[in-house]
Design an enzyme around this catalytic site. Structure first.
Site, short mmCIF file in Angstrom:
data_model
loop_
_atom_site.label_atom_id
_atom_site.label_comp_id
_atom_site.label_asym_id
_atom_site.label_seq_id
_atom_site.Cartn_x
_atom_site.Cartn_y
_atom_site.Cartn_z
N TYR A 147 0.86 -1.06 -0.24
CA TYR A 147 -0.30 0.02 0.17
C TYR A 147 0.82 0.92 0.17
O TYR A 147 0.90 2.27 -0.16
CB TYR A 147 -1.19 0.20 0.82
CG TYR A 147 -2.15 0.96 0.53
CD1 TYR A 147 -3.47 0.68 0.09
CD2 TYR A 147 -2.19 2.26 1.29
CE1 TYR A 147 -4.76 0.72 0.30
CE2 TYR A 147 -3.20 2.64 1.23
CZ TYR A 147 -4.34 2.25 0.86
OH TYR A 147 -5.61 3.17 0.81
N TYR A 178 4.59 5.07 -2.59
CA TYR A 178 4.62 6.68 -2.06
C TYR A 178 5.99 6.62 -2.03
O TYR A 178 6.56 8.19 -2.18
CB TYR A 178 3.52 6.67 -0.60
CG TYR A 178 2.61 7.56 -1.24
CD1 TYR A 178 2.01 8.07 -1.44
CD2 TYR A 178 1.44 5.38 -0.50
CE1 TYR A 178 0.23 7.71 -1.68
CE2 TYR A 178 -0.12 5.61 -1.07
CZ TYR A 178 -0.53 6.80 -1.42
OH TYR A 178 -1.94 7.58 -2.20
#
Length: 635
Positions: A381, A385
């Site tokens: 997840y 990023y």
């Protein structure tokens, strides 16, 4: 014949100055403008870079149309008064900045020489620096009075201050005048983007021109050393992913749950509206650094509240920019299932504590997403990023919506320009001990706990390392393995003790050294000359090297080798020791700053490559005169 300069003259007016931006020239040729208006606008904008001057001129025209000429002139004058002498810094070259830094350093030295009392000299120099618009060097247990004075009297200290202020001043103006947003330039202005690229080019040339050599005469390319450290984006990304996946594996063993939080700054920190690209009427000229400080204050309150509630979440946070440069935080946190509801509630309360009634606060200011193991891992997840903020590895334009590599470069430039820490571990054992353990290549036979930790680090098993160190709830004072440090009283570049140096790790009374050599950077030209002299002598290279001029730099001498162990009688030298050193140095006569010092680090890695670049502008031109970069059109 008398000419009324205040009267508009549609046909006869002074020609526009040479080489002014197109937007400024349009204001100059406005038939309704007076010559006084023209020269006023020109005098206010002539020190700005062309791109910024064009943006300010465009904003001036809009204000003049909507609110009248008087308000437009007042806004332009108010903005210029804030800059004053800093406006010229926005267009000057690196060489000019260096000359200004040297002049200010000489001014501080003259002030210092006018006082016999060191404390009075410090206060006088601080007043001068504050008058110039900068913050003076503060005194604290890690920075004594002599060290602070020497820094403020050194041109490298000034150069870094001036460069930082020039970059952040330009970026603030660029954001305020609509140069940084989705429809113009995401994250950072084109001017600073180009300057950062030039700086990276200087870094690459510097790294290629130098090698590292230790006291034994062993030579390693500086490029290889840096590429083998966390300064290498690939290694940095890999280490972060190992630590995050280790946290997830540890949480699964404990039965903890994961949540992904996003915290955003209030509307007043955003200069431009996301969808339309129009100016945000609530924007209060806050910079991205102000936004980062706001987010830090929010997290400090959250952390304190969680501590009072007996909750110890662990994980990672990532700081990244919105399209207009305003930072926001992503946090991947793990905690016990029965604490998850309270964790989210506390984080949401503090995230919305500032102006909770503003439009869209509930929707945009805070977001919490529970990680469902059946749909994907927590590591997966947050992986995008991590990659987006380092090098864009593994991200495709089709899925990401942007060019991942160029976006990552812009995000890195944004973080460096504003001094924003992109990644931070929350909870868990320290990573520095982990990195030291990974340097040990042979088994540790006299300590079972050290060998287990070494094997965990060597196998890249962060979860095993957490268990060995005492778990995520273990206090730093109760860690089973700590850094082994020694104190050096030898003066560094700025005339103060080098202080604590890391030399290895220890558990109980068993010490395992990881740093046994002292290294120094040397340019390849000087090294080749030294090798030629060695070939002409009858000595071997190690013997010749030890008898050369480098023998005057024997590396960092060991003090008594005292170890700072939690609860031991010998503590880290604090204020009392600092005051003693300060009193001793105040009696000594002022001496010029020493030369570049040796390092105890066995792989020559630095906390930041910016420490290397601080020497670049003075060393590299002497080595490669023919390869000067012309950046006169940039900051």
């Amino acid at each position: 014949m008398y000419c009324d300069w205040s009267r508009p003259r549609a046909e006869i007016y002074a020609p526009p100055p040479f080489d002014i931006p197109e937007a400024v020239e349009r204001l100059w040729r406005d038939p309704n403008a007076t010559d006084g208006d023209r020269f006023f606008i020109h005098n206010q904008l002539r020190h700005y870079p062309k791109e910024l001057a064009s943006a300010i001129a465009t904003k001036y025209k809009v204000t003049k149309t909507q609110q009248g000429k008087q308000q437009a002139n007042l806004d332009l004058l108010r903005q210029s008064k804030k800059l004053q002498s800093f406006a010229k810094l926005l267009s000057i070259t690196d060489e000019e900045i260096r000359n200004i830094a040297q002049a200010k350093a000489r001014a501080c030295k003259r002030i210092r020489q006018g006082y016999t009392d060191t404390t009075k000299a410090y206060k006088a120099i601080c007043q001068y620096i504050q008058g110039e618009g900068y913050l003076p060097e503060a005194i604290n247990p890690a920075r004594n009075l002599i060290g602070a004075l020497n820094r403020m009297c050194h041109h490298k200290w000034w150069k870094r201050r001036i460069e930082t202020h020039a970059i952040r001043t330009y970026e603030s103006l660029a954001i305020n005048n609509g140069l940084v947003h989705r429809q113009a330039s995401c994250y950072i202005s084109p001017e600073i983007r180009q300057r950062m690229r030039i700086k990276e080019k200087y870094k690459a040339e510097f790294i290629e021109s130098f090698q590292a050599i230790n006291e034994e005469g062993d030579i390693v390319d500086l490029k290889d050393l840096i590429n083998g450290s966390v300064s290498n984006p690939k290694i940095r990304r890999a280490e972060l992913m190992v630590r995050i996946s280790g946290f997830e594996k540890y949480s699964m063993a404990r039965g903890d749950q994961a949540v992904f939080l996003t915290i955003t700054c209030p509307s007043r920190f955003h200069a431009v509206l996301s969808e339309s690209g129009e100016v945000n009427p609530q924007y209060d000229t806050s910079s991205p650094r102000d936004g980062q400080n706001y987010l830090r204050s929010v997290w400090n309150r959250i952390r304190a509240k969680l501590h009072r509630q007996g909750m110890r979440p662990y994980g990672f946070r990532v700081a990244e920019p919105h399209h207009d440069g305003t930072p926001h935080w992503h946090l991947l946190l793990f905690c016990k299932p029965d604490q998850m509801k309270s964790l989210i509630s506390i984080c949401q309360a503090y995230a919305l504590l500032d102006n909770p009634e503003e439009y869209g606060a509930d929707k945009y200011r805070f977001k919490a997403e529970m990680i469902d193991p059946t749909k994907g891992t927590a590591t997966g997840y947050i992986a995008k990023y991590i990659s987006k903020n380092i090098d864009g590895y593994g991200l495709s334009p089709e899925e990401f919506g942007e060019q991942p590599q160029s976006t990552a470069e812009d995000v890195q430039s944004w973080a460096k320009a504003w001094g924003i820490r992109q990644f931070q571990q929350i909870g868990g054992p320290p990573v520095t001990v982990w990195r030291e353990l990974r340097k040990i290549r042979t088994p540790i036979t006299d300590s079972e706990i050290l060998e287990e930790a070494r094997m965990a680090a060597d196998d890249a098993s962060w979860s095993d390392y957490i268990h060995i160190m005492g778990g995520t709830d273990c206090a730093r004072t109760d860690l089973v393995i700590n850094l082994y440090k020694e104190w050096s009283d030898r003066e560094g570049l700025f005339g103060e003790p080098i202080g604590e140096l890391i030399f290895g790790v220890y558990a109980g009374e068993i010490i395992s050294r990881t740093r046994i050599h002292s290294w120094q950077m040397i340019d390849k030209v000087s090294l080749q000359s030294l090798k030629k002299n060695a070939e002409q002598s009858a000595l071997s290279w190690p013997e010749f090297f030890k008898q050369s001029g480098f023998k005057q730099n024997p590396g960092i001498p060991f003090n008594q080798g005292k170890v700072y162990k939690p609860g031991s009688a010998y503590k880290k030298p604090g204020l009392a020791r600092s005051v003693g050193i300060l009193a001793y140095k105040q009696q000594a006569a002022y001496k010029p700053l020493s030369a570049l010092t040796w390092s105890s680090v066995n792989n020559c890695t630095h906390k930041s490559l910016d420490l290397i670049v601080s020497f670049l502008s003075e060393i590299l031109p002497k080595i490669k005169q023919s390869k000067k970069v012309d950046n006169s059109q940039h900051l």
